[in-house]
Write a protein that holds these residues in place. Structure first.
Motif, PDB file in Angstrom:
ATOM      1  N   ALA A   1      49.204 -19.198   6.595  1.00  0.00           N
ATOM      2  CA  ALA A   1      48.493 -18.050   7.156  1.00  0.00           C
ATOM      3  C   ALA A   1      47.531 -17.446   6.138  1.00  0.00           C
ATOM      4  N   ALA A   2      48.006 -17.252   4.903  1.00  0.00           N
ATOM      5  CA  ALA A   2      47.155 -16.652   3.870  1.00  0.00           C
ATOM      6  C   ALA A   2      45.975 -17.561   3.544  1.00  0.00           C
ATOM      7  N   ARG A   3      46.251 -18.861   3.488  1.00  0.00           N
ATOM      8  CA  ARG A   3      45.195 -19.827   3.177  1.00  0.00           C
ATOM      9  C   ARG A   3      44.105 -19.806   4.253  1.00  0.00           C
ATOM     10  N   TYR A   4      44.513 -19.704   5.498  1.00  0.00           N
ATOM     11  CA  TYR A   4      43.529 -19.696   6.587  1.00  0.00           C
ATOM     12  C   TYR A   4      42.735 -18.396   6.598  1.00  0.00           C
ATOM     13  N   VAL A   5      43.385 -17.298   6.232  1.00  0.00           N
ATOM     14  CA  VAL A   5      42.660 -16.027   6.098  1.00  0.00           C
ATOM     15  C   VAL A   5      41.560 -16.169   5.052  1.00  0.00           C
ATOM     16  N   ALA A   6      41.889 -16.828   3.939  1.00  0.00           N
ATOM     17  CA  ALA A   6      40.878 -17.061   2.902  1.00  0.00           C
ATOM     18  C   ALA A   6      39.732 -17.905   3.448  1.00  0.00           C
ATOM     19  N   MET A   7      40.067 -18.920   4.247  1.00  0.00           N
ATOM     20  CA  MET A   7      39.028 -19.774   4.837  1.00  0.00           C
ATOM     21  C   MET A   7      38.175 -19.004   5.848  1.00  0.00           C
ATOM     22  N   MET A   8      38.772 -18.015   6.505  1.00  0.00           N
ATOM     23  CA  MET A   8      38.015 -17.172   7.427  1.00  0.00           C
ATOM     24  C   MET A   8      37.037 -16.278   6.671  1.00  0.00           C
ATOM     25  N   LEU A   9      37.495 -15.755   5.538  1.00  0.00           N
ATOM     26  CA  LEU A   9      36.688 -14.784   4.802  1.00  0.00           C
ATOM     27  C   LEU A   9      35.565 -15.420   3.982  1.00  0.00           C
ATOM     28  N   LEU A  10      35.800 -16.627   3.480  1.00  0.00           N
ATOM     29  CA  LEU A  10      34.833 -17.219   2.552  1.00  0.00           C
ATOM     30  C   LEU A  10      33.439 -17.404   3.147  1.00  0.00           C
ATOM     31  N   PRO A  11      33.264 -18.196   4.218  1.00  0.00           N
ATOM     32  CA  PRO A  11      31.901 -18.375   4.746  1.00  0.00           C
ATOM     33  C   PRO A  11      31.274 -17.066   5.207  1.00  0.00           C
ATOM     34  N   ALA A  12      32.059 -16.217   5.859  1.00  0.00           N
ATOM     35  CA  ALA A  12      31.522 -14.955   6.375  1.00  0.00           C
ATOM     36  C   ALA A  12      30.973 -14.078   5.264  1.00  0.00           C
ATOM     37  N   SER A  13      31.613 -14.088   4.119  1.00  0.00           N
ATOM     38  CA  SER A  13      31.188 -13.192   3.042  1.00  0.00           C
ATOM     39  C   SER A  13      30.040 -13.757   2.215  1.00  0.00           C
ATOM     40  N   PHE A  14      30.174 -14.998   1.718  1.00  0.00           N
ATOM     41  CA  PHE A  14      29.102 -15.469   0.828  1.00  0.00           C
ATOM     42  C   PHE A  14      27.825 -15.800   1.590  1.00  0.00           C
ATOM     43  N   TYR A  15      27.909 -16.222   2.848  1.00  0.00           N
ATOM     44  CA  TYR A  15      26.682 -16.459   3.615  1.00  0.00           C
ATOM     45  C   TYR A  15      26.026 -15.143   4.029  1.00  0.00           C
ATOM     46  N   SER A  16      26.828 -14.114   4.306  1.00  0.00           N
ATOM     47  CA  SER A  16      26.258 -12.798   4.609  1.00  0.00           C
ATOM     48  C   SER A  16      25.464 -12.273   3.417  1.00  0.00           C
ATOM     49  N   SER A  17      25.981 -12.528   2.242  1.00  0.00           N
ATOM     50  CA  SER A  17      25.273 -12.149   1.025  1.00  0.00           C
ATOM     51  C   SER A  17      24.017 -12.993   0.842  1.00  0.00           C
ATOM     52  N   ALA A  18      24.125 -14.293   1.084  1.00  0.00           N
ATOM     53  CA  ALA A  18      23.018 -15.223   0.834  1.00  0.00           C
ATOM     54  C   ALA A  18      21.785 -14.891   1.660  1.00  0.00           C
ATOM     55  N   VAL A  19      21.973 -14.483   2.924  1.00  0.00           N
ATOM     56  CA  VAL A  19      20.797 -14.215   3.759  1.00  0.00           C
ATOM     57  C   VAL A  19      20.004 -13.023   3.233  1.00  0.00           C
ATOM     58  N   VAL A  20      20.703 -12.051   2.656  1.00  0.00           N
ATOM     59  CA  VAL A  20      19.998 -10.894   2.096  1.00  0.00           C
ATOM     60  C   VAL A  20      19.364 -11.249   0.751  1.00  0.00           C
ATOM     61  N   ILE A  21      20.037 -12.109  -0.025  1.00  0.00           N
ATOM     62  CA  ILE A  21      19.435 -12.587  -1.275  1.00  0.00           C
ATOM     63  C   ILE A  21      18.121 -13.301  -0.980  1.00  0.00           C
ATOM     64  N   LEU A  22      18.115 -14.151   0.030  1.00  0.00           N
ATOM     65  CA  LEU A  22      16.900 -14.875   0.397  1.00  0.00           C
ATOM     66  C   LEU A  22      15.792 -13.917   0.833  1.00  0.00           C
ATOM     67  N   SER A  23      16.165 -12.856   1.512  1.00  0.00           N
ATOM     68  CA  SER A  23      15.178 -11.840   1.900  1.00  0.00           C
ATOM     69  C   SER A  23      14.634 -11.112   0.678  1.00  0.00           C
ATOM     70  N   TRP A  24      15.500 -10.848  -0.278  1.00  0.00           N
ATOM     71  CA  TRP A  24      15.098 -10.207  -1.536  1.00  0.00           C
ATOM     72  C   TRP A  24      14.109 -11.096  -2.285  1.00  0.00           C
ATOM     73  N   ILE A  25      14.368 -12.392  -2.273  1.00  0.00           N
ATOM     74  CA  ILE A  25      13.489 -13.354  -2.939  1.00  0.00           C
ATOM     75  C   ILE A  25      12.111 -13.357  -2.285  1.00  0.00           C
ATOM     76  N   THR A  26      12.090 -13.498  -0.971  1.00  0.00           N
ATOM     77  CA  THR A  26      10.819 -13.597  -0.256  1.00  0.00           C
ATOM     78  C   THR A  26      10.004 -12.316  -0.376  1.00  0.00           C
ATOM     79  N   GLY A  27      10.671 -11.173  -0.356  1.00  0.00           N
ATOM     80  CA  GLY A  27       9.972  -9.900  -0.440  1.00  0.00           C
ATOM     81  C   GLY A  27       9.529  -9.521  -1.834  1.00  0.00           C
ATOM     82  N   SER A  28      10.191 -10.060  -2.854  1.00  0.00           N
ATOM     83  CA  SER A  28       9.866  -9.699  -4.241  1.00  0.00           C
ATOM     84  C   SER A  28       8.869 -10.657  -4.874  1.00  0.00           C
ATOM     85  N   LEU A  29       8.771 -11.869  -4.336  1.00  0.00           N
ATOM     86  CA  LEU A  29       7.858 -12.885  -4.883  1.00  0.00           C
ATOM     87  C   LEU A  29       6.865 -13.272  -3.792  1.00  0.00           C
TER      88      LEU A  29
END
Length: 515
Positions: free
Chosen positions: A396-424
């Motif tokens: 159960a704990a392992r699957y919770v980690a698998m649920m959280l991983l893509p949702a969190s780092f990809y949510s961050s990545a899309v804003v990082i990419l926006s920061w890149i495009t807007g700053s350069l």
């Protein structure tokens, strides 16, 4: 206000166009057709133009990314369907087959975006590449040994390199900084929908196992490749190639799209202002390129788990079809979280623009614009998910980690990419080169990262590296925000921000970096 050295409007044509939309003080003013509208009419035109543009562009780009990801990641589903046994692959052979795609992918990104930044038909260019990678994906069904698989994977990555950096650059031709995070999230949702339904799609295709004497994993490559080619041909007739001609938009709406872009960046785009090589040199010399790259690079280290997601979920101990099914919910949650994070980041990154109040001081107020917390917040969740993954083998704990991983780092990545495009963002060829350079370098973890995933079911080394990368990404985001804040303060006080700062036209229009 004084303007930084070495910054000028480098194209005569651009300079003439800029004069049409500036007052005597260099401030941007609305074009006559838009200025004649009431505020209510202007807002209606903007909403209608954006909606029509979204309807034309975003579904196509999202579907393209779904297929881009399916054709790239279907080797993970093929592994569970017996490709290793049929081709006599060792674990290292398989890992190398995963990694080699990213060699071609990385090598082609910068040259490809340098081309996209100069040609007049970037939409057609991306669709043509899509058709070619579909053909290569289908040809993977014909391989009979490790060498054949390796060659197909290399050239698949070489051609697929056109898409993602090209797509980000393509979207930057139509949407301004205040609209970009949500559109990046919508685009990125394509990859996650590919992850979510790739396994389920595989279940359906693998029922063809044995048909016409072909193994199920061969049918997987054939069906997905043929589908990609067919849709690429259709999309080539629908995607616009510039913001001056978009299916369904009338002339006034087209003018609004151009003005919406110009008033945010402080000047128009012009591919003739610099050569593609000059754009690459400018991107390499800009400290912002390397700061923003460091954030995305460490985040993408965490993203390597996607390449082995079916295998990692497989350690929970379920059968093949159940494992395929269990890979879907984490990526569905990921899509929802990305869209919410991207939407909210754009919502708080939406200050009044200078054309609304031409007599006032700079309007791109950095205090009203926000990217940093929408990056760091999700990364903190990534940190927690990796701690769980390292600490326990409880199902159960392992699957919770698998649920959280893509949702969190990809949510961050899309804003990082926006920061890149807007700053350069200027000049246009620099933006194209910077996007590709950053994305190319940040995909190198996909080459060496595959060798971290051994000693299942714990994958201890992999998750320890992911944990460290999450912490480092947060630290680099702090450093980047501090640097951009200092640059904004320099512009506020009229000081020189150097050759890597905004152009003179942007400074005169009140451009400030988004924080």
């Amino acid at each position: 206000m004084s303007t930084p050295k070495n910054m000028s409007i480098t194209s005569h044509h651009e300079g003439v166009d800029q004069e049409k939309h500036r007052d005597n003080d260099g401030h941007l003013v609305r074009p006559a057709n838009l200025a004649a509208l009431t505020d209510e009419e202007y807002n209606k035109v903007g909403k209608r133009a954006t909606w029509k543009m979204d309807i034309v562009i975003m579904p196509i780009m999202t579907i393209m990314y779904i297929l881009n990801y399916l054709d790239r990641q279907n080797i993970a589903s093929a592994r569970l369907a017996g490709i290793e046994e049929d081709l006599g692959l060792t674990d290292v052979d398989y890992q190398t087959s995963v990694s080699i795609l990213f060699v071609g992918y990385i090598l082609m990104q910068v040259p490809s975006n340098m081309i996209a930044g100069k040609i007049k038909t970037p939409g057609l260019y991306i669709c043509s590449a899509m058709a070619v990678w579909g053909v290569i994906s289908a040809l993977m069904a014909t391989v009979h040994n490790f060498v054949g698989l390796l060659m197909c994977r290399f050239f698949l990555g070489f051609v697929e390199a056109v898409f993602f950096p090209g797509a980000l650059f393509f979207l930057s031709l139509f949407y301004n900084r205040k609209q970009f995070a949500l559109r990046t999230a919508i685009l990125y949702s394509g990859s996650q929908l590919g992850n979510a339904f790739g396994g389920l799609f595989a279940i359906g295709i693998l029922t063809l196992d044995g048909a016409h004497g072909l193994a199920g994993w061969r049918w997987l490559f054939i069906v997905e490749g043929v589908l990609t080619v067919g849709l690429a041909i259709i999309f080539a007739f629908l995607l616009p190639n510039s913001n001056k001609k978009i299916i369904g938009l009338n002339p006034l709406e087209i003018e609004w799209v151009g003005w919406n872009f110009e008033k945010d960046l402080g000047q128009q785009d012009n591919s003739d202002e610099q050569t593609a090589w000059q754009g690459l040199v400018m991107a390499c010399r800009d400290p912002k390129t390397w700061l923003l790259m460091s954030i995305l690079y460490t985040t993408y280290i965490v993203g390597t788990v996607s390449n082995f997601f079916p295998s990692v979920v497989g350690t929970l101990g379920y059968d093949r079809n159940t494992t395929y099914g269990l890979t879907a919910p984490p990526f569905m949650l990921c899509v929802i979280c990305m869209l919410i994070n991207g939407f909210h980041s754009d919502k708080v990154c939406n200050p009044k623009t200078r054309d609304e109040y031409p007599s006032r001081t700079p309007t791109n107020n950095p205090q009203k614009q926000e990217r940093f917390w929408h990056i760091v917040g999700p990364l903190c969740i990534t940190l927690i998910a990796n701690i769980i993954a390292v600490s326990t083998l409880n199902t159960a704990a392992r699957y919770v980690a698998m649920m959280l991983l893509p949702a969190s780092f990809y949510s961050s990545a899309v804003v990082i990419l926006s920061w890149i495009t807007g700053s350069l963002n200027q000049p246009k060829v620099k933006r194209a080169a910077a996007i590709a350079l950053i994305n190319a370098f940040c995909n190198t973890p996909n080459i060496w990262g595959s060798y971290l995933y051994y000693n299942e079911p714990r994958y201890l080394v992999a998750f320890l590296v992911l944990l460290a990368a999450s912490a480092l990404a947060i630290g680099m985001a702090v450093v980047t925000r501090f640097y951009l804040s200092r640059q904004n303060k320099k512009m506020d006080t009229g000081r020189d921000v150097g050759r890597s700062g905004p152009t003179a036209a942007q400074v005169a229009a009140g451009f400030r970096y988004t924080l």
